[in-house]
Design a protein around this motif. Structure first.
Motif, PDB file in Angstrom:
ATOM      1  N   THR A  20       0.794  -1.454  -0.129  1.00 54.04           N
ATOM      2  CA  THR A  20       0.462  -0.422  -0.431  1.00 54.04           C
ATOM      3  C   THR A  20       0.886   1.121  -0.210  1.00 54.04           C
ATOM      4  OG1 THR A  20       0.059   0.044   2.291  1.00 54.04           O
ATOM      5  CG2 THR A  20      -2.205  -1.080   1.805  1.00 54.04           C
ATOM      6  N   VAL A  21       0.525   2.194  -0.815  1.00 54.15           N
ATOM      7  CA  VAL A  21       1.405   3.437  -0.099  1.00 54.15           C
ATOM      8  C   VAL A  21       0.179   4.300   0.430  1.00 54.15           C
ATOM      9  CG1 VAL A  21       1.752   5.404  -2.224  1.00 54.15           C
ATOM     10  CG2 VAL A  21       1.588   2.921  -2.564  1.00 54.15           C
ATOM     11  N   SER A  22       0.796   4.955   1.282  1.00 51.31           N
ATOM     12  CA  SER A  22       0.488   6.084   1.748  1.00 51.31           C
ATOM     13  C   SER A  22       1.004   7.339   2.235  1.00 51.31           C
ATOM     14  CB  SER A  22       0.617   6.095   3.911  1.00 51.31           C
ATOM     15  OG  SER A  22       2.597   6.242   3.993  1.00 51.31           O
ATOM     16  N   TYR A  23      -0.045   8.391   2.118  1.00 52.19           N
ATOM     17  CA  TYR A  23       0.165  10.374   2.011  1.00 52.19           C
ATOM     18  C   TYR A  23      -0.239  10.682   3.239  1.00 52.19           C
ATOM     19  CZ  TYR A  23      -1.274  14.429   0.073  1.00 52.19           C
ATOM     20  OH  TYR A  23      -1.412  15.608  -0.190  1.00 52.19           O
ATOM     21  N   ALA A  24       0.645  11.778   3.552  1.00 53.93           N
ATOM     22  CA  ALA A  24       0.393  12.685   4.882  1.00 53.93           C
ATOM     23  C   ALA A  24      -0.056  14.156   4.117  1.00 53.93           C
ATOM     24  CB  ALA A  24       1.850  12.770   5.357  1.00 53.93           C
ATOM     25  N   THR A  33       3.753  14.623   1.978  1.00 53.64           N
ATOM     26  CA  THR A  33       4.699  13.163   1.246  1.00 53.64           C
ATOM     27  C   THR A  33       4.169  11.613   1.219  1.00 53.64           C
ATOM     28  OG1 THR A  33       5.858  13.984   3.057  1.00 53.64           O
ATOM     29  CG2 THR A  33       6.577  11.811   3.016  1.00 53.64           C
ATOM     30  N   VAL A  34       4.322  11.216  -0.401  1.00 55.35           N
ATOM     31  CA  VAL A  34       3.513   9.549  -0.250  1.00 55.35           C
ATOM     32  C   VAL A  34       4.935   8.892   0.256  1.00 55.35           C
ATOM     33  CG1 VAL A  34       3.004   8.237  -2.453  1.00 55.35           C
ATOM     34  CG2 VAL A  34       2.225  10.964  -2.068  1.00 55.35           C
ATOM     35  N   THR A  35       4.550   7.493   0.766  1.00 52.45           N
ATOM     36  CA  THR A  35       5.355   7.105   1.075  1.00 52.45           C
ATOM     37  C   THR A  35       4.940   5.491   0.734  1.00 52.45           C
ATOM     38  OG1 THR A  35       5.882   8.389   3.440  1.00 52.45           O
ATOM     39  CG2 THR A  35       6.510   5.635   3.564  1.00 52.45           C
ATOM     40  N   PRO A  36       5.897   4.180   0.172  1.00 53.96           N
ATOM     41  CA  PRO A  36       5.615   2.869  -0.500  1.00 53.96           C
ATOM     42  C   PRO A  36       5.827   2.064   0.955  1.00 53.96           C
ATOM     43  CG  PRO A  36       7.543   4.268  -1.219  1.00 53.96           C
ATOM     44  CD  PRO A  36       6.547   5.331  -0.976  1.00 53.96           C
ATOM     45  N   ASP A  37       4.656   0.709   0.455  1.00 55.18           N
ATOM     46  CA  ASP A  37       5.247   0.431   2.091  1.00 55.18           C
ATOM     47  C   ASP A  37       5.434  -1.121   1.004  1.00 55.18           C
ATOM     48  OD1 ASP A  37       5.425  -1.317   4.175  1.00 55.18           O
ATOM     49  OD2 ASP A  37       2.599  -1.670   4.056  1.00 55.18           O
TER      50      ASP A  37
END
Length: 125
Positions: free
Chosen positions: A32-36, A41-45
């Motif tokens: 999943t990809v999280s977005y703050a 900021t986009v953070t890949p998991d």
């Protein structure tokens, strides 16, 4: 001894002999990809699986093929090490800080010591 048994034995022996050549790596699959929203900021998991891989170069007769370009490698991994995942072209093999993008997957399902042969090139982390 039939051909299948001979091939199984050869693969098992090759991995035993090549044990000192195996590289401990991670097999990485996108998650999943999280977005703050506050920072943009986009953070890949990533999901990762520890594997032992054998990196090989292509033989001279193979390098004439357009599919085997300079810098590409073949990576052999025992199928049993990836039993919990389904490999795809979106995945990567990570060796330390080097990320190898998967270009093709060759799957030998015929033997008990079956291998995945991945065609890879250096990718972006």
């Amino acid at each position: 001894m039939n051909l299948k048994t001979i091939a199984q034995s050869a693969v098992a022996k090759a991995f035993t002999v090549a044990d000192s050549l195996l590289v401990s790596c991670s097999y990485r699959q996108p998650g999943t990809v999280s977005y703050a929203a506050s920072t943009g900021t986009v953070t890949p998991d990533y999901g990762t699986t520890a594997i032992d891989a054998l990196f090989t170069l292509f033989e001279a007769k193979e390098t004439d093929s357009a599919a085997k370009r300079e810098g590409e490698r073949r990576v052999l991994v025992k199928r049993s090490e990836l039993a919990a995942v389904t490999p795809s072209l979106a995945d990567a093999i990570v060796d330390g800080s080097t990320v190898w993008q998967i270009l093709a997957i060759e799957d030998d399902k015929e033997s008990t010591e079956a291998l995945y042969a991945f065609i890879v090139k250096r990718g972006q982390s």
